[in-house]
Design a protein around this motif. Sequence first.
Motif, mmCIF file in Angstrom:
data_model
loop_
_atom_site.group_PDB
_atom_site.id
_atom_site.type_symbol
_atom_site.label_atom_id
_atom_site.label_comp_id
_atom_site.label_asym_id
_atom_site.label_seq_id
_atom_site.Cartn_x
_atom_site.Cartn_y
_atom_site.Cartn_z
ATOM 1 N N ASN A 473 -2.065 -4.155 -14.790
ATOM 2 C CA ASN A 473 -3.429 -4.671 -14.665
ATOM 3 C C ASN A 473 -3.982 -4.249 -13.302
ATOM 4 O OD1 ASN A 473 -2.304 -6.382 -12.800
ATOM 5 N ND2 ASN A 473 -2.456 -8.229 -14.074
ATOM 6 N N PHE A 474 -5.184 -4.722 -12.965
ATOM 7 C CA PHE A 474 -5.823 -4.265 -11.720
ATOM 8 C C PHE A 474 -4.998 -4.634 -10.490
ATOM 9 C CE2 PHE A 474 -10.518 -3.888 -13.267
ATOM 10 C CZ PHE A 474 -10.137 -2.846 -14.089
ATOM 11 N N SER A 475 -4.363 -5.787 -10.558
ATOM 12 C CA SER A 475 -3.558 -6.217 -9.435
ATOM 13 C C SER A 475 -2.332 -5.302 -9.272
ATOM 14 C CB SER A 475 -3.170 -7.676 -9.685
ATOM 15 O OG SER A 475 -2.374 -8.125 -8.669
ATOM 16 N N SER A 476 -1.717 -4.904 -10.400
ATOM 17 C CA SER A 476 -0.601 -3.946 -10.335
ATOM 18 C C SER A 476 -1.086 -2.600 -9.802
ATOM 19 C CB SER A 476 0.052 -3.689 -11.694
ATOM 20 O OG SER A 476 -0.168 -4.681 -12.633
ATOM 21 N N LEU A 477 -2.323 -2.242 -10.155
ATOM 22 C CA LEU A 477 -2.880 -0.971 -9.677
ATOM 23 C C LEU A 477 -2.987 -0.986 -8.156
ATOM 24 C CD1 LEU A 477 -4.355 1.806 -10.190
ATOM 25 C CD2 LEU A 477 -6.466 0.482 -10.075
ATOM 26 N N ARG A 478 -3.476 -2.093 -7.620
ATOM 27 C CA ARG A 478 -3.579 -2.206 -6.158
ATOM 28 C C ARG A 478 -2.200 -1.979 -5.519
ATOM 29 N NH1 ARG A 478 -6.496 -5.903 -1.985
ATOM 30 N NH2 ARG A 478 -5.065 -5.671 -0.236
ATOM 31 N N GLN A 479 -1.208 -2.655 -6.054
ATOM 32 C CA GLN A 479 0.147 -2.511 -5.496
ATOM 33 C C GLN A 479 0.628 -1.065 -5.609
ATOM 34 O OE1 GLN A 479 2.228 -5.481 -7.889
ATOM 35 N NE2 GLN A 479 2.161 -6.899 -6.160
ATOM 36 N N ALA A 480 0.347 -0.445 -6.759
ATOM 37 C CA ALA A 480 0.797 0.932 -7.002
ATOM 38 C C ALA A 480 0.123 1.915 -6.047
ATOM 39 C CB ALA A 480 0.500 1.325 -8.450
ATOM 40 N N VAL A 481 -1.170 1.740 -5.841
ATOM 41 C CA VAL A 481 -1.931 2.662 -4.990
ATOM 42 C C VAL A 481 -1.539 2.474 -3.528
ATOM 43 C CG1 VAL A 481 -4.264 3.189 -4.136
ATOM 44 C CG2 VAL A 481 -3.851 2.971 -6.597
#
Length: 509
Positions: A473-481
Amino acid sequence: MKKVVSTSLIAGVLLVPQLVGAAELKSGTLTKPSESAPTTIVKEYVKSKGEFKTIESKSDKVGKVVKLQQTVDGVPVFGGVVVGVVDEAGQLKTVVDDAKSVKNLHKSIKLTEKKAIASYKKLVGHKGAYELEPEAELIVYPKGDKSVYAYQVTGTILEAEEPSRWTYFIDAGTGEVLNKFDQLAHARPTNGVTGTTYTGTGIDVLGYSQTFKTTKSGSYYYLQDSTRGKGIYTYDAKNRTTLPGSLWADVDNVLNTTYDRAAVSAHVNATKTYDFYKNTYGRNSYDNAGAALNSTVHYSRSYNNAFWDGSKMVYGDGDGQTFTYLSGALDVVAHELTHAITEYTAGLIYQNESGAINEAVSDILGTVAEYSVGTNFDWLVGEDIYTPGVAGDGLRSMANPAAYGDPDHYSKRYTGTQDNGGVHINSGIVNKAAYLLGNGGSHYGVSVQGVGVMAMGDIYYRALNVYLTPTSNFSSLRQAVVQSAKDLYGATSPQAVSAAKSFDAVGIY
Ligand SMILES: [Zn+2]
């Protein structure tokens, strides 16, 4: 690139999946040095979460990247993926844990695979032939407090008013539909001709002269470039919906008629996109094994869309008002091809937030490709082929999504059921974050120092390849980026700081 005429808009009702929990990224020195194989190290770390099988193990500049699929008695758990990065000393440095909690699995399997497919066909309601016959896979579907066995069934329809690739999740016990979404994918591979390579010339959709590789066989020059990967092929659907159509043949190797333009653009833009991924990221086509790039132009009549169906990019001619020939825009071609890369890497599910990330990544890397090639760069998507009569507009804007009615902050996200849960709408929030990271700027009182378009692309490409999972989700995206920026530039680098700030600015934490 599906917004104006969209199979997803036709989809209408969407059942929001009840998946428990989103991916969590942890980094640091998570385990002691070990001589064991990287896959063993990662499996050992997550063993309390259930059983796993290895789906990928590769080396990159940070370490060994291991991807695991969660299983129950060998049956894959939908969305259950774990990614681990192990350093040279055999220590686990980063882990993305997207293992699902499988509670009270209801073990009843009453439906056969055959019955699931029959039920799928009834639900999809397509009377004609399938481009790819529906296939069913038994999976474990996590569903709140009651998980069930389900069939994930997917088929591809191309010869219809609107091409589609529906995936249905059908309860293997009750036959109930648990979830469904539409995403075009895998069709059959195609074959070219045998002959000698020549250089052809022609005029593209935008009126520019171009040169490109062709293959001479018999008395024709075919739009077949055998010098890149397993080849780049361009086909003509002749305004029908039969795909792929016929390999484009020309008598004199000069493609300068109006009808030729869509083919010249498709061929040249596929070549440029192939070269962009090869030269920038060392990626050999979408599967990183040189898969042939097939494009079909003149699909249907006045068709205002383009899509990727798993083995080829398909372009309509546009109606001349809303769109002109859709192969004309490099960012559109790179957008479609990036969908293919996403299928082979993160596998982001095409609905809700993971679907919006899928869409955004295509816009982002399409834009980076446009920048890298160095012609007509801007932060608009599809500006070269959208409303040919109106200058300066596009299909979406990454700098200002709101200008096209898309949200630019998480607080404004779309929560309805249209467009697969807003995949082309909420992509605006991620696009804005990527724009701020690449270009810099202030948004909602947060100022972000730009790191440059290419560095932004490197960071997102790494996130896509390593840390994003099917149900991120968007929160996982933040962590990934943020983790990708740390991996590439250092934990306290300006790039890592800007990556975090770019998400603060759009309200993703
Ligand atoms: Zn798209």
